[in-house]
Design a protein around this motif. Sequence first.
Motif, short mmCIF file in Angstrom:
data_model
loop_
_atom_site.label_atom_id
_atom_site.label_comp_id
_atom_site.label_asym_id
_atom_site.label_seq_id
_atom_site.Cartn_x
_atom_site.Cartn_y
_atom_site.Cartn_z
N GLU A 199 0.83 -1.20 0.00
CA GLU A 199 0.00 0.00 0.00
C GLU A 199 0.88 1.26 0.00
O GLU A 199 0.56 2.24 -0.65
N CYS A 200 1.99 1.20 0.74
CA CYS A 200 2.95 2.30 0.72
C CYS A 200 4.30 1.77 1.19
O CYS A 200 4.38 0.75 1.89
N ARG A 214 10.23 0.64 5.41
CA ARG A 214 9.03 0.15 6.09
C ARG A 214 7.94 -0.04 5.04
O ARG A 214 7.60 0.88 4.31
N ARG A 216 4.02 -1.19 4.20
CA ARG A 216 2.67 -1.53 4.63
C ARG A 216 2.09 -2.45 3.57
O ARG A 216 1.84 -2.03 2.43
N ALA A 234 -3.94 -5.66 6.56
CA ALA A 234 -2.74 -4.83 6.40
C ALA A 234 -1.75 -5.16 7.50
O ALA A 234 -2.12 -5.24 8.67
N GLU A 236 2.62 -4.48 8.69
CA GLU A 236 3.83 -3.69 8.45
C GLU A 236 5.06 -4.57 8.61
O GLU A 236 5.14 -5.38 9.52
#
Length: 363
Positions: A199-200, A214, A216, A234, A236
Amino acid sequence: MLDLEVVPERSLGHEQWEFALGMPLAQAISILQKHCRIIKNVQVLYSEQTPLSHDLILNLTQDGIKLLFDACNQRLKVIEVYDLSKVKLKYCGVHFNTQAIAPTIEQIDQSFGATHPGVYNAAEQLFHLNFRGLSFSFQLDSWNEAPKYEPNFAHGLASLQIPHGATVKRMYIYTGNNLQDTKAPVMPLACFLGNVYAECVDVLKNGAGPLGLRLRILTAGCGPGVMADAKVRAVERNIYFGDSCQDVLSALGSPHKVFYKSEDKMKIHSPSPHKQVPSKCNDYFFNYFTLGVDILFDSTTHLVKKFWDQIQELLGHPMEKPVVLHRSSSANNTNPFGSTFCFGLQRMIFEMTSTNWPPHGGS
């Protein structure tokens, strides 16, 4: 000729595959490659000057279909059928467009039911008939008919109703009520296919420079019985310089591909006196295509030494002139962006095209 099922606000599909709104670009390309014997002559269209301001388009010229992808998240935003003579179309299993069935306004009304009155666009000379997640554009039979449909010319039903016998020129599938305001939806569960997606991706750094990444990560279900618990989750994960292969595998899982470097064009710029000495073994990448990340491992220590991912406004200006990177002498000789510029900044390297857009970035 393709025989396709129309699902408003969702997809255009075949018995063996479908193009679903929210689908990643790479997955659509994979479908086209797998079925290249029946889907031929595909064009890839994008803006060279402002690639993130215009949609990415896969144009299926043989079938009269365009797939429009959001340039930033690369998910399918709009499906356009611009030549209905090249495909067969059906809704709920019943055809409304074939060589024997013309897609007239009467046929569309019979197949899809009543809707709001048509909207006339004088600039395009087209009537637009809109359903939720689906629009049809009708071509007038003659230019002489156009004036009476102008908003200021008539005030009765003549200015609202699509003329009898008008045929569909284009069809659009999208999300929501308005084609102009539509956005690419979140990825459907059916598109995960056991993969995870980023997602990012954020750069972890301190005063000395970057420490790692990092991520996600989005995943759908877990293992057997996925459909019984089908929802997106989701999580991390952090990856650091100096992590071992085992650390990365534990955090991200198996890569889609492992790529061994055959040469290092940037070695000439290294301060090491041994930069001209060929290596006895090659560094290698873990390629995570659905995450948009490649991780480079040192061939001797097998520890992370480099990431590739997505400048100047956030990190400041580089102190030295860029290095010009050419790929003409290596196996990677099909770079669509031509020669690129590599800027060094805060222990990171950013590769930019001549139009100041990154084909990809690195650190």
